[in-house]
Design a protein around this motif. Sequence first.
Motif, PDB file in Angstrom:
ATOM      1  N   MET A 109      43.383  40.187  21.413  1.00  0.00           N
ATOM      2  CA  MET A 109      42.863  38.821  21.482  1.00  0.00           C
ATOM      3  C   MET A 109      41.347  38.810  21.684  1.00  0.00           C
ATOM      4  N   LEU A 111      39.166  41.076  20.743  1.00  0.00           N
ATOM      5  CA  LEU A 111      38.496  41.424  19.487  1.00  0.00           C
ATOM      6  C   LEU A 111      38.511  40.251  18.516  1.00  0.00           C
ATOM      7  N   TYR A 112      39.661  39.576  18.457  1.00  0.00           N
ATOM      8  CA  TYR A 112      39.785  38.421  17.558  1.00  0.00           C
ATOM      9  C   TYR A 112      38.741  37.358  17.916  1.00  0.00           C
ATOM     10  N   LEU A 113      38.656  37.053  19.206  1.00  0.00           N
ATOM     11  CA  LEU A 113      37.687  36.031  19.624  1.00  0.00           C
ATOM     12  C   LEU A 113      36.247  36.499  19.404  1.00  0.00           C
ATOM     13  N   MET A 114      36.025  37.803  19.529  1.00  0.00           N
ATOM     14  CA  MET A 114      34.685  38.325  19.282  1.00  0.00           C
ATOM     15  C   MET A 114      34.262  38.079  17.824  1.00  0.00           C
ATOM     16  N   PHE A 115      35.206  38.326  16.901  1.00  0.00           N
ATOM     17  CA  PHE A 115      34.862  38.088  15.488  1.00  0.00           C
ATOM     18  C   PHE A 115      34.652  36.603  15.211  1.00  0.00           C
ATOM     19  N   VAL A 116      35.458  35.764  15.854  1.00  0.00           N
ATOM     20  CA  VAL A 116      35.280  34.320  15.656  1.00  0.00           C
ATOM     21  C   VAL A 116      33.904  33.897  16.177  1.00  0.00           C
ATOM     22  N   ALA A 117      33.554  34.368  17.383  1.00  0.00           N
ATOM     23  CA  ALA A 117      32.245  34.030  17.942  1.00  0.00           C
ATOM     24  C   ALA A 117      31.141  34.573  17.041  1.00  0.00           C
ATOM     25  N   GLY A 118      31.350  35.803  16.540  1.00  0.00           N
ATOM     26  CA  GLY A 118      30.339  36.446  15.708  1.00  0.00           C
ATOM     27  C   GLY A 118      30.011  35.673  14.446  1.00  0.00           C
ATOM     28  N   GLY A 156      32.886  38.854  10.325  1.00  0.00           N
ATOM     29  CA  GLY A 156      33.332  37.916  11.361  1.00  0.00           C
ATOM     30  C   GLY A 156      34.282  36.882  10.776  1.00  0.00           C
TER      31      GLY A 156
ATOM     32  N   LEU B  15      34.429  48.408  13.401  1.00  0.00           N
ATOM     33  CA  LEU B  15      33.836  48.146  14.719  1.00  0.00           C
ATOM     34  C   LEU B  15      32.523  48.888  14.923  1.00  0.00           C
ATOM     35  N   TYR B  18      30.019  46.899  13.039  1.00  0.00           N
ATOM     36  CA  TYR B  18      29.795  45.618  13.702  1.00  0.00           C
ATOM     37  C   TYR B  18      28.936  45.793  14.951  1.00  0.00           C
ATOM     38  N   VAL B  22      25.551  43.819  14.579  1.00  0.00           N
ATOM     39  CA  VAL B  22      25.692  42.501  15.198  1.00  0.00           C
ATOM     40  C   VAL B  22      25.625  42.561  16.730  1.00  0.00           C
ATOM     41  N   PHE B 272      25.890  28.669  22.129  1.00  0.00           N
ATOM     42  CA  PHE B 272      27.044  29.297  22.748  1.00  0.00           C
ATOM     43  C   PHE B 272      27.954  28.271  23.419  1.00  0.00           C
ATOM     44  N   ILE B 275      30.061  27.237  20.639  1.00  0.00           N
ATOM     45  CA  ILE B 275      30.933  28.340  20.231  1.00  0.00           C
ATOM     46  C   ILE B 275      32.090  28.474  21.228  1.00  0.00           C
ATOM     47  N   TYR B 278      34.664  25.951  20.546  1.00  0.00           N
ATOM     48  CA  TYR B 278      35.421  26.340  19.355  1.00  0.00           C
ATOM     49  C   TYR B 278      36.457  27.401  19.724  1.00  0.00           C
ATOM     50  N   LEU B 279      36.027  28.398  20.495  1.00  0.00           N
ATOM     51  CA  LEU B 279      36.947  29.461  20.904  1.00  0.00           C
ATOM     52  C   LEU B 279      38.110  28.887  21.706  1.00  0.00           C
ATOM     53  N   ILE B 282      40.537  27.387  19.383  1.00  0.00           N
ATOM     54  CA  ILE B 282      41.277  28.434  18.671  1.00  0.00           C
ATOM     55  C   ILE B 282      42.354  29.024  19.588  1.00  0.00           C
ATOM     56  N   ARG B 283      41.988  29.297  20.820  1.00  0.00           N
ATOM     57  CA  ARG B 283      42.946  29.903  21.756  1.00  0.00           C
ATOM     58  C   ARG B 283      44.117  28.981  22.028  1.00  0.00           C
TER      59      ARG B 283
END
Lengths: 280, 288
Positions: A109, A111-118, A156, B15, B18, B22, B272, B275, B278-279, B282-283
């Motif tokens: 989870m 990692l998933y959120l990291m890509f979304v934020a990215g 991302g 990764l 990335y 990034v 942020f 963001i 948004y997160l 999504i969650r």
Amino acid sequence: MELTIKQKKKIRRAAIFTALLLFVLVWLLPVFGALLTSFRTMDDLMNNGFWRMPEKITFKNFGTAWSEGRLNRYLLNSFIITIPSLIGTLALSSMVGFALAKYKFKGNMALYLMFVAGMLIPFQILLIPVFKLSNELGIYNSYWGLIMIHLVFQMGFCSFFLRNYMITIPDELSEAARIDGASEFRIFYQIYLPLSKPALAALGTLEFTWIFNDYIWALVLLRDDKLKPVTAGLATLKGNFITSWSVLVAGAILATLPTIFVFIFLQKYFIKGLTMGSGK
Amino acid sequence: MKRKFVPWMFLLLPLILYTIWVIAPTIYTFYLSFTEWDGLTSPQFIGLENYKYLFDDPTFYKSLINNLKWLIIFLAFPVVVGLFLAMLLSQDIKWARGFKASIYSPMILAPVVIGLIWSWIYQPQGGLLNNTLTYIGLKSLTRGWLSNPETALYAVIGAAVWRHTGYVMLLFLAGLTSISPTVIEASKIDGASAWQRFRFIILPLLKPTTVIVIVITMIQSLRAFDFVSMMTRGGPFNSTNVLAFYMYSEAFRNYNMGYGAAIAVILFLIMFVFIALYLRQIRKGELE
């Protein structure tokens, strides 16, 4: 005279239709305006104004933008940058999407959120270090500098998108394959990847226009004019032909043709990509 | 035991890349914001100096306020009009598909292309806007839209609105199709007026879409760089400067890399907030 409900409905629809038609005509005025301007001479525009019949129609502006304005070179550069970035980002992101969608593990989870934020962070936070990094790797002022940042940054959004698609593919398929002794990589490559074709098509269409339309990275990571993609090229064109608006507008239209082409033929995928990608 | 490593086999290369392109750069920009650096020699640590200077910098405030204006107009026009258009076009209207395609077609154009075309529209001599005003007898309203500090910002935002509205409409259209027609039918039978239906049934059901639309709109308005760079380069007199462009011009035109990094950090922190929203959305979707 009393109107029946049906008649009322009909009148209402006609009213909405007319209002929408007028709105769309005004909305598209910049497009029609640009097209008309690109086929006219600057003298004609200046002397007669836009809303008069053109004295004559000319294709010269396109020729000037294409050769003297070097749009031919810029457009080629755009493809040289966009295609490898697109293929690379789709390849890596489908692996990420698969891993995040199909394996339970600690940190999934996160990692998933990291890509979304990215995918949402402003480019400005990356500009200076990526500029420095590209210099140190010797890929500043080359196609590779741009290819690498597009390839990696777009992961991302692509990982987010593909993960959400692959999660909807049932697990039974991979379980059956596993019992038959297929390796995990084969399960990814021969089962999940082919089944993700619709998602890859939607994503590819969307990403093509995004990478193709990039401007800021070309500005930061390239110096030589002969390497510039068409977006940065248009900025140069604007500097060189500052008073010849008909040439500039013709250049803008030429620069747009590839994305318009993609849009017309892959519109279905484009829209699917946009709405699927916005989160459920 | 072996199964534990399987996902990392797929994740390793992505990764690593990335992290290099990034994650590490994001952290490095935070560090650079505490330094003075011309991009050639090595960065000198100066503590909070950049931020102190920033909070006394009129251009910074000007850019921030311009960002705010941009955001407010973006929330007002594209979101409201986009929703309205989606409501109209979700009905059974003749040519609905063509209308939709026309309205969102600006989206496929690069912001730079739109910036160029709209620069021509705003041209004082021979531009479409002044020409049209003259033609319909409103010559008194004509002006140099981009060279006048009073109008320049709104002129630039206008071009961006033209691009963003269709996107919002598409998102709302997708949201509307997920509302079951039986709910709408039931409300009609109960005698709800069109406005009541919209206000008390459709709008609440559209809430998840609306949250996403608002967050995307805010992020888009803070990302505004291409339009400003192409149309005005922040001028005249910083009247169209925004944080994204101010950062670029400090770092890459004036070679104040440390100061540019500080502006980038502020921009990042503001974004942020959105963001994070948004997160959260999504969650929430994941847990359901």
